[in-house]
Write a protein that holds these residues in place. Structure first.
Motif, PDB file in Angstrom:
ATOM      1  N   UNK A 287       0.838  -1.188   0.000  1.00  0.00           N
ATOM      2  CA  UNK A 287       0.000   0.000   0.000  1.00  0.00           C
ATOM      3  C   UNK A 287       0.880   1.248   0.000  1.00  0.00           C
ATOM      4  N   UNK A 288       0.245   2.406  -0.130  1.00  0.00           N
ATOM      5  CA  UNK A 288       0.985   3.656  -0.135  1.00  0.00           C
ATOM      6  C   UNK A 288       0.472   4.651   0.887  1.00  0.00           C
ATOM      7  N   UNK A 289       1.316   5.686   1.175  1.00  0.00           N
ATOM      8  CA  UNK A 289       0.978   6.776   2.093  1.00  0.00           C
ATOM      9  C   UNK A 289       0.762   6.255   3.533  1.00  0.00           C
ATOM     10  N   UNK A 290      -0.341   6.638   4.161  1.00  0.00           N
ATOM     11  CA  UNK A 290      -0.699   6.305   5.550  1.00  0.00           C
ATOM     12  C   UNK A 290       0.278   6.959   6.532  1.00  0.00           C
ATOM     13  N   UNK A 291       0.158   8.274   6.639  1.00  0.00           N
ATOM     14  CA  UNK A 291       1.015   9.026   7.537  1.00  0.00           C
ATOM     15  C   UNK A 291       0.207  10.118   8.242  1.00  0.00           C
ATOM     16  N   UNK A 292       0.619  10.418   9.449  1.00  0.00           N
ATOM     17  CA  UNK A 292       0.097  11.566  10.184  1.00  0.00           C
ATOM     18  C   UNK A 292       1.230  12.578  10.282  1.00  0.00           C
ATOM     19  N   UNK A 293       0.929  13.820   9.926  1.00  0.00           N
ATOM     20  CA  UNK A 293       1.971  14.840   9.825  1.00  0.00           C
ATOM     21  C   UNK A 293       1.560  16.068  10.633  1.00  0.00           C
ATOM     22  N   UNK A 294       2.437  16.470  11.527  1.00  0.00           N
ATOM     23  CA  UNK A 294       2.243  17.686  12.309  1.00  0.00           C
ATOM     24  C   UNK A 294       3.178  18.759  11.750  1.00  0.00           C
ATOM     25  N   UNK A 295       2.603  19.859  11.283  1.00  0.00           N
ATOM     26  CA  UNK A 295       3.396  20.906  10.634  1.00  0.00           C
ATOM     27  C   UNK A 295       3.248  22.225  11.379  1.00  0.00           C
ATOM     28  N   UNK A 296       4.350  22.958  11.448  1.00  0.00           N
ATOM     29  CA  UNK A 296       4.368  24.300  12.021  1.00  0.00           C
ATOM     30  C   UNK A 296       5.118  25.214  11.057  1.00  0.00           C
ATOM     31  N   UNK A 297       4.506  26.309  10.688  1.00  0.00           N
ATOM     32  CA  UNK A 297       5.118  27.273   9.779  1.00  0.00           C
ATOM     33  C   UNK A 297       5.184  28.630  10.467  1.00  0.00           C
ATOM     34  N   UNK A 298       6.373  29.194  10.541  1.00  0.00           N
ATOM     35  CA  UNK A 298       6.570  30.516  11.128  1.00  0.00           C
ATOM     36  C   UNK A 298       6.733  31.540  10.017  1.00  0.00           C
TER      37      UNK A 298
END
Length: 780
Positions: A287-298
């Motif tokens: 399978x592909x992908x299956x991710x949890x992503x926490x992003x912070x942009x300043x």
């Protein structure tokens, strides 16, 4: 003769495929062939208490039944071929057939080999297995929690690896005017190539040689891995990839099923075939992908992006597949800043084992996830400071005069004109007028939205030194041999392995253009390790930038030798000979000339060759690029959302891509179209779902939604041309750009359409039910 480079000629491979004359792995028929079927675990996590195969062995037509105990010591564990450095990676054992424990629904437990595929399938029903069902975990974040079921004793906390890149932008965040934070989920996707996986093996006990026909994107890598798994020297193992009906990354990996087929053929002394059915494809093919992503942009209030932090938890499934660790690390992490000047960035990735099908590369492989995050964050940042998303992108683009440009994560982008593609797309949309029309429509109660995606991707995978530095357990150069026959026809042998992209046509165009001969005179041979020199295959949009460049270099070497012979025939020095349109002629004296075909014939006759020149006319090249390629572009999607039903209709889709010089515009268009469809599929329809016991709920086309042609408008496409400065063709990849760009463009468009409802984000796939609940105030 007009140049064929840049000409939209029809794909030469299509006639045999569309008339049913293609030859796929399942078409291979050999005398005395047996058929294999694999019993798969119905449980996501369980101990095998008892496994009784005696009834199956006695079933009509059954030749043999093998269990994990039978293959242990004869079939080595299935290896992982990408080991990111500094990640404390746990390469836990992946047995070809489960021994003592199964770890996902579909894990192989036993293999039946019979005289027919029907007899083999029937015998599976006679195998008795007593399982002790164990608690399962399918969510990667939950798998890291204390007390979660542990899949592998040598991977505490289910952490397969922990990888980091970049420098923490603490000072940038401290001095920022605005910090935008968000959690994104990249849902699991199931590659569904038209042709399921298949393998056929034939073993010669007298010579110790084995031939295997496989649905492979990289026959030489398969040979290398299977040689170690089966203990057969590479020079005695031949791997053939005949016509391959699509891969999208799922046919990169070396699978247990393929190794088992080779094992059975050697044990039984007869050819063995195995072909998965569609249910197995859903359960077992990566399978592909299956991710949890926490992003912070300043950022600053003026729209400047100054710092980026990303933390990803990647679901690797029950085992680490062949290239899997490289996807959420190198291919995702290093490109997360996208086309933007961001002073500092840091990426922190955890790869986690769960009781699910292993994940690996799927079209785009890491780059779609990275683009999704930074493009969604760009829109969220724009909203936070009250600026147009286009303005934010323009302000932060790496300018065209700044290349080569080293990003905060260490990649050196070789070339680009990001604002150029964006301007072109804006012109095609008539952007300012669209925004006015959008306001008028909203006043009428129509919810129309526009979403942007300005991307840059890392592709053309190489060079080999970099591959080694990032943990890829192989080289990434490519080989080519260009052989000119006495009659002037040409055979090209390439280590790349096209499987639907059209390189049988484009590679022929490269050679025909250089030699000034009809493209029909060029044959392209690939996919057979006995006919071609070592090569590293097709994935990561490397086939044309790396494989095509190898062909160009080999063709130029042929011309170099041909020029020597032509000069000798014309009785002048080499420096006085020029070549154009298939003819060598004396500079300034066009009447003194000799055609390419005449030189070819003389090279083979060898009646009158220059001193020191050997007979024949062919050359080989091993091309190792000095850098990756970085295609880029701007995609825009216009949607309308029906508030009564939650249905999303795509009204327009504009794509402006830059892949350098275009060899065949029609093939490029086809690749872009297909990529867009797959990217939109993730945004709106596709998504694999497991229940808490690890059962795949979306295990067939009844439950797993796939995009259909009727869902799409006619795509509006255009191209700019910024040549890659480091390869002889100047080309970049195009096969994954649509998938990389489309997903965030669609989601940004839907969020824009729903802005009057206060919507700032939605979790994919954006199903009508989910949209309706958001509009009507219920939790999505």
């Amino acid at each position: 003769m007009a140049s064929v480079f840049g000409t939209a000629i029809k794909r030469r491979e299509d006639p045999r495929l569309i008339t049913g004359n293609g030859r796929y792995t399942d078409d291979v028929q050999l005398p005395g062939m047996l058929y294999a079927a694999i019993l798969r675990s119905p449980h996501a996590h369980a101990k095998i208490r008892r496994l009784d195969v005696e009834k199956a062995k006695r079933a009509p037509g059954v030749v043999a039944v093998f269990t994990g105990g039978d293959v242990a010591g004869k079939v080595a564990p299935i290896p992982t071929a990408w080991l990111p450095p500094g990640s404390d990676i746990k390469t836990t054992a992946h047995p070809a057939l489960a021994v003592e424990k199964v770890r996902y629904v579909g894990d192989g437990v036993a293999m039946v080999v019979a005289e027919s595929r029907y007899a083999a399938r029937d015998a599976l029903e006679l195998i008795e297995v007593d399982y002790e069902v164990l608690p399962a975990v399918v969510d990667a974040e939950k798998a890291m929690e204390e007390g979660a079921p542990v899949l592998h004793d040598d991977a505490p906390g289910n952490v397969a690896f922990h990888w980091q890149a970049g420098e923490d932008p603490a000072a940038e965040f401290e001095g920022a005017d605005v910090v935008v934070r968000h959690r994104f989920r990249q849902q699991r996707l199931i590659p569904n190539a038209m042709e399921p996986r298949s393998a056929v093996a034939q073993y010669n006990a007298g010579s110790g040689e084995m031939t295997m026909w496989l649905t492979s994107q990289n026959p030489h890598i398969h040979r290398f891995l299977l040689s170690n798994i089966l203990g057969i020297p590479e020079h005695k193992l031949r791997v053939v990839a005949v016509d391959v009906g699509g891969g999208f990354g799922s046919k990169i990996a070396c699978y247990a099923d393929e190794a088992l087929v080779g094992f059975a053929a050697r044990e039984l002394g007869r050819p063995v075939k195995w072909t998965e059915d569609r249910r197995e494809n859903f359960l077992v093919t990566t399978h592909g992908r299956d991710e949890v992503i926490y992003a912070e942009l300043a950022g600053k209030r003026d729209g400047t992006m100054v710092g980026l932090r990303i933390r990803m938890v990647a679901n690797m499934g029950a085992y680490l597949s062949t290239a899997a660790p490289g996807v959420p690390t190198i291919l995702f992490g290093l490109i997360t800043v996208g086309p933007y000047r961001i002073a500092k960035a840091h990426v922190d990735v955890f790869g986690v084992f769960t009781n699910t099908t292993p994940t690996d590369a799927y079209r785009g492989a890491g780059r779609p996830e990275a683009t999704y995050v930074i493009e969604r964050m760009a829109d969220l940042f724009a909203k936070e400071i009250g600026k147009d998303p286009v303005e934010i992108r323009k302000k932060n683009f790496i300018p065209s005069d700044a290349f080569p440009y080293t990003t905060a994560l260490g990649l050196q982008y070789d070339s680009g004109d990001y604002e150029g593609t964006l301007r072109r797309a804006m012109d095609m949309l008539n952007y300012e007028e669209f925004r006015k029309e959008q306001e008028r429509l909203r006043a009428q109660g129509r919810y129309v939205g526009l979403g942007w995606s300005t991307y840059v991707e890392i592709c053309g995978l190489g060079p080999s030194q970099v591959a080694g530095a990032v943990g890829f357990q192989g080289g990434l150069w490519e080989s080519a041999t260009v052989r000119v026959h006495p009659g002037g026809k040409v055979t090209v042998f390439t280590g790349a392995s096209p499987h639907g992209q059209g390189e049988e046509t484009t590679f022929a165009q490269i050679v025909a253009d250089r030699f000034g001969i009809p493209v029909e005179d060029v044959e392209v041979v690939h996919g057979d390790t006995d006919r071609i020199s070592m090569g590293w295959g097709t994935y990561g949009s490397r086939t044309t930038p790396v494989g095509g460049s190898a062909i160009a270099v080999a063709a130029d070497r042929v011309l170099e030798k041909a020029r020597k012979i032509a000069a000798h025939m014309l009785e002048v020095s080499e420096e006085d000979v020029e070549f154009a349109d298939g003819t060598f002629q004396v500079k300034g004296v066009p009447s003194r000339q000799v055609k390419f075909q005449d030189v070819v014939l003389q090279a083979h006759l060898a009646w009158n060759l220059p001193p020191g020149v050997e007979p024949g006319l062919e050359a080989q090249a091993f091309y190792d690029p000095v850098n990756f390629c970085y295609p880029f572009g701007a995609h825009a999607c216009v949607v309308e959302v029906d508030p009564e039903t939650g249905k999303i209709e795509i009204l327009r889709y504009v794509a402006v891509d830059d892949c350098g010089p275009v060899i065949n515009p029609m093939i490029v268009e086809g690749q872009v179209h297909g990529g867009i469809v797959q990217g939109v599929g993730q945004a709106l329809w596709e998504g694999a779902v497991y229940d808490e016991q690890g059962q795949l709920v979306t295990g067939s086309f009844m439950d797993y939604a796939m995009p259909k042609a009727k869902f799409f408008p006619a795509f509006e496409t255009a191209h700019t041309v910024t040549p890659a400065p480091h390869n002889p063709l100047g080309v970049k990849g195009i096969g994954e750009t649509g998938t990389i760009a489309a997903t965030p463009a669609v989601v940004n468009a839907v969020v824009d359409a729903l802005a009057p409802f206060g919507v700032t984000d939605l979790e994919m796939p954006l199903t009508p039910e989910k949209i309706w609940k958001v509009i009507h105030g219920r939790e999505a």
